[in-house]
Every structure is written in structure tokens, then in C-alpha cells.
Design an enzyme around this catalytic site. Sequence first.
Site, PDB file in Angstrom:
ATOM      1  NE  ARG A 199      -3.572  -2.259   2.741  1.00 56.95           N
ATOM      2  CZ  ARG A 199      -3.276  -3.405   3.345  1.00 56.95           C
ATOM      3  NH1 ARG A 199      -2.056  -3.577   3.866  1.00 56.95           N
ATOM      4  NH2 ARG A 199      -4.158  -4.379   3.407  1.00 56.95           N
ATOM      5  CE1 TYR A 258      -6.215  -7.512  -6.919  1.00 55.01           C
ATOM      6  CE2 TYR A 258      -6.381  -8.701  -4.851  1.00 55.01           C
ATOM      7  CZ  TYR A 258      -6.112  -7.543  -5.548  1.00 55.01           C
ATOM      8  OH  TYR A 258      -5.748  -6.409  -4.866  1.00 55.01           O
ATOM      9  NE  ARG A 269      -2.981  -3.900  -1.313  1.00 55.81           N
ATOM     10  CZ  ARG A 269      -2.443  -4.634  -0.336  1.00 55.81           C
ATOM     11  NH1 ARG A 269      -1.131  -4.662  -0.202  1.00 55.81           N
ATOM     12  NH2 ARG A 269      -3.205  -5.329   0.483  1.00 55.81           N
ATOM     13  CG  HIS A 296      -6.091  -9.022   1.464  1.00 54.32           C
ATOM     14  ND1 HIS A 296      -6.483  -9.383   0.185  1.00 54.32           N
ATOM     15  CD2 HIS A 296      -5.775  -7.708   1.397  1.00 54.32           C
ATOM     16  CE1 HIS A 296      -6.396  -8.323  -0.610  1.00 54.32           C
ATOM     17  NE2 HIS A 296      -5.976  -7.298   0.107  1.00 54.32           N
ATOM     18  CG  HIS A 311      -4.752   0.279  -4.110  1.00 52.24           C
ATOM     19  ND1 HIS A 311      -4.177   0.260  -2.864  1.00 52.24           N
ATOM     20  CD2 HIS A 311      -5.679  -0.707  -4.094  1.00 52.24           C
ATOM     21  CE1 HIS A 311      -4.735  -0.676  -2.128  1.00 52.24           C
ATOM     22  NE2 HIS A 311      -5.650  -1.284  -2.853  1.00 52.24           N
ATOM     23  CE  LYS A 357      -7.786  -1.049   5.944  1.00 53.83           C
ATOM     24  NZ  LYS A 357      -8.589  -1.014   4.711  1.00 53.83           N
TER      25      LYS A 357
END
Length: 331
Positions: free
Chosen positions: A159, A291, A259, A282, A256, A184
Amino acid sequence: MTKLAHHLGCFLREHLPRERGASANTCDAYAYAFQLLVCFAAKSMHTQPSLLEIDQVDAPLILAFLEHLESERRCSSRTRNARLAAIKSFFRYLEYHDVSCLDQARRIHAIPQKRTDEALVDYLTMPEMQSILDAPDSTTSMGIRDRAMLHLAFAAGLRVSELVQLRLDQLELSPQAAVHVYGKGRRERVLPLWKQTATAIRAWLAVREQASDPEVFLNARGGAMTRAGFEYILDKHAKAAAVLQPTIAAKRISPHVLRHSCAMHTLQATHDVRRVALWLGHARVQSTEIYLRADPTEKLEALAATGIPTLRRGRFRPPDALIEMLRSTKH
């Protein structure tokens, strides 16, 4: 009646960072959401923001504010939902600190989130990505820095906040090049680096000036790189790369997207969405399933595994003469 400013200050300065352990980015996003809200409320009430009372920020005002975001500020549904989530979080906090707000908070919690379209993710093909990586001028220190940033952002799927906040002590270049990422939700992950990426980083560290800032990537003034700074760098090199790869010009290139490109190429190489989730950091595999929808190879394999449906040969039967007459005489 209770002043809004007191509780809002305690929520943003104490509850979020200390009790909830929210990241600096989350605190900044919530503070900006309330900046927009109190300015809108003060203008509607013809008063100063610091004089607003909590009971004035009721459900009808929140609904008007959300409409204002979409109609006048041209915010997307996702942004509207993010602002509403910040407001609901504040009123959950108020329920335990001011019991007189219980009914008001219940009405605000009843405001629904707006459904959003789940569009396919944008990503770059390998030739497009390579042209962007080759765009920086490797004969200058800023070009060496840009090349290292682009390599690392793509190879590690970082990120933009993870990239610009990366510190020197998070890099490990020997014996196996790797980067420690604090992502995150305070989740840490360790990612190995390609040889080309490690070479680009070593080249930057060799010319990086000694600065007091611990961040790996510095701007032209010797300070830490910012999000806006990296967005400007990426946009500049994407425009230069579009000369050799014209398809880049038709795409919206953002940090992004790098990414997303990393995730798509990892999925196509491994055919395992769980590995992509681990690579990106994630918390749930469901976040990575976007994806799968964007990758046509998964559908092609499913199509090849199934047989072509066959049609049975039929016989033509003429319609009954009486029924056909009745149908033709309908008014």
C-alpha cells in the site's frame, strides 16, 4: 445539552488511538470526516462549529450531510459509506459517555450503508509494468530512488502508506533480501524480494544522503516521502512509459494499481488465492477474491474442463388447425 467539541476531541485524541489502537491513517480519516460534518452542520445551523450541540447532529442532519457529499462534493458511494462509518463509530462511543444520546444514536445507527458496484480491478500487464520500471533515469540519484520505489511497490504489493512509511530497520538485504511490512490492522508480514528489486534498493541506499529521518525513501529536500509525492512520481513515469507502451495511456495509473498488478501476477503464477492473501496482508481470503473475478484464466480452465452441451434433434409438429384459428381471431 452537551457541547459536541468536548466529546469529539476525546473520541479522536484518546478513544481511537489509545483505547481502540487505531492507526494514524484511520485517525486522520476520521478527523477529516468530522471536519466536513461540523462545517456542514455549522453552515446549516448558522453558528460556529465549536458551539454545536450534540443533539443538533441528529439523523436528518446526517442524511442531509450524506446527500451533500454525493451531490455537491461528487463523492463516490464508497466514500459516503466511509464517512457514515466514522459517524456511527463516534455515536457508539457516545452511548457509553452520555446516556441522553441513546435514542439519537439508535436513529443514526439505523441509517443504512449504500450498496456499491463491485467493478473489476485495474492492473498492468507485465510489458506495461516493465516499461514503467524502466522509465526512471538511473544516472541521477532521484532516478535511482524512483526506480527502487517502483520496484518495491510492485514486487511487494505495498500500500502507498506502507511504502512511504517504510524505515531502514525494516529492510534486510543479506543473506536473503526481505522486507518487514507493518500493514493495515497492525498485521506484520515478511516478504522476500526479487534479485532485481534488492539490486535497485541497494543502489538507492548507496546514494541516499544521511538524514535524521528513518524512512527509506526521501524527497528532494531530504525529508520523508509523502503519499502525494509518490503519486506525482508514478504519474510522471507512467506518462513517459506510455510513449513505448501506448496502452498505458488508456489506464488510470495509481499507487494501488501497482498493488493490484502484483496480486494478479502472483495469482496467475501460483493459482492459489490464499498465497495472494498472505502476500498482500489481507485478514480474510474473501478480500482477495476480487482478483479471481478479474483473472480470465480461471474461467478458461473451467470452460475447458466442461463438455460442450449437445442439442437433441427434434421433430417439427404443425399446430392444431382449430387452436391456430382461435389464436388468430383474438382481438
